[in-house]
Design a protein around this motif. Sequence first.
Motif, short mmCIF file in Angstrom:
data_model
loop_
_atom_site.label_atom_id
_atom_site.label_comp_id
_atom_site.label_asym_id
_atom_site.label_seq_id
_atom_site.Cartn_x
_atom_site.Cartn_y
_atom_site.Cartn_z
N GLU A 24 0.86 -1.17 0.00
CA GLU A 24 0.00 0.00 0.00
C GLU A 24 0.90 1.22 0.00
OE1 GLU A 24 -3.24 0.28 -0.31
OE2 GLU A 24 -3.43 -1.89 -0.51
N GLU A 101 -10.40 -2.86 -10.59
CA GLU A 101 -10.67 -1.42 -10.60
C GLU A 101 -9.40 -0.70 -11.07
OE1 GLU A 101 -13.51 0.16 -10.11
OE2 GLU A 101 -14.60 -1.71 -9.73
N LYS A 231 -4.31 1.96 -10.34
CA LYS A 231 -5.51 1.48 -9.64
C LYS A 231 -6.44 2.67 -9.46
CE LYS A 231 -5.31 -1.65 -6.42
NZ LYS A 231 -5.00 -2.44 -5.20
N THR A 232 -7.72 2.45 -9.67
CA THR A 232 -8.68 3.54 -9.60
C THR A 232 -8.60 4.29 -8.27
OG1 THR A 232 -10.16 2.31 -11.08
CG2 THR A 232 -11.13 4.10 -9.80
N GLU A 233 -8.35 3.58 -7.20
CA GLU A 233 -8.29 4.22 -5.88
C GLU A 233 -7.10 5.19 -5.76
OE1 GLU A 233 -5.96 1.01 -3.12
OE2 GLU A 233 -7.92 0.40 -3.90
N ASN A 234 -6.13 5.08 -6.71
CA ASN A 234 -4.94 5.92 -6.63
C ASN A 234 -4.95 7.09 -7.62
OD1 ASN A 234 -3.72 4.41 -4.59
ND2 ASN A 234 -2.80 2.99 -6.05
#
Length: 270
Positions: A24, A101, A231-234
């Motif tokens: 992470e 994602e 990654k979409t979250e990033n």
Amino acid sequence: MKKLLLTVLILVLGAALAACGGKEKAGDDKTLTFGATAGPYSDMLKKAIIPGLEDKGYKVTVTEFGDYIQPNNALNDGNVDANLFQHTVYLENFAKENNMELSSLIVVPTAPLGIYSKKFESIDDIADGSTVTIPNDPVNAARALIVLEANGLVEIDPNVEPLKASEKDIVKNPKNLVVTPIEAAQLPRSVESADVAAVPGNFALAASMNLTDALVLEDMPDQFRNVVAVKTENKDEQFAKDIIEVIESEQFEKVIDSDFQGFGKPAWMQ
């Protein structure tokens, strides 16, 4: 004693599970790992993108892959922070089929599909009955046919979705071209045997072909240009913003113009 052993066991299991989950990224982490396939886009990272990121204080490494599957798996698992090797259509299909994602961060200049010939010097010189090799995979076959149609060599059935067209959908063929689909990797070699060959840019470069030698290069839509993916979250993390800033810089474009001649620029660079 039992309580102590249980506590140690829980800590060990927790560490193992954390390791299995991939890394992470912390907000202040200045290390980056890019995934890429060996070839022009790995070179683009090393010549045009990484120097700018290093100027921003990042320590960047590149992991090269030998196929088009592992770079996205590595991205999804957190083993790389971003990758550069695929266009938007492939990325979206791969993410959907594998329940991932993943998102495009920015479109980059891309080697276009070109029409090559050792027999003819211009697209207008292509003679009646000429043999034309095109890719046999659906997406690249459609791209080749779109280029042929744009240059008046064939006409595709207007009722067929352009990106799904095959040689069977040719409804007008004024020069009676013999259109033959073959494996994309064999297309550079087919320039020697066929009268005309439609070669995707990455395969042309892998065969040391000069993009500017093509009779005509594809005016590709951005959906077929390669992207930096994360990654979409990033997407809103600082490292993602810094990648965009480097690619949008004047220095990036200077390197593209000098070292990547023939690469088609995306709409945002026009």
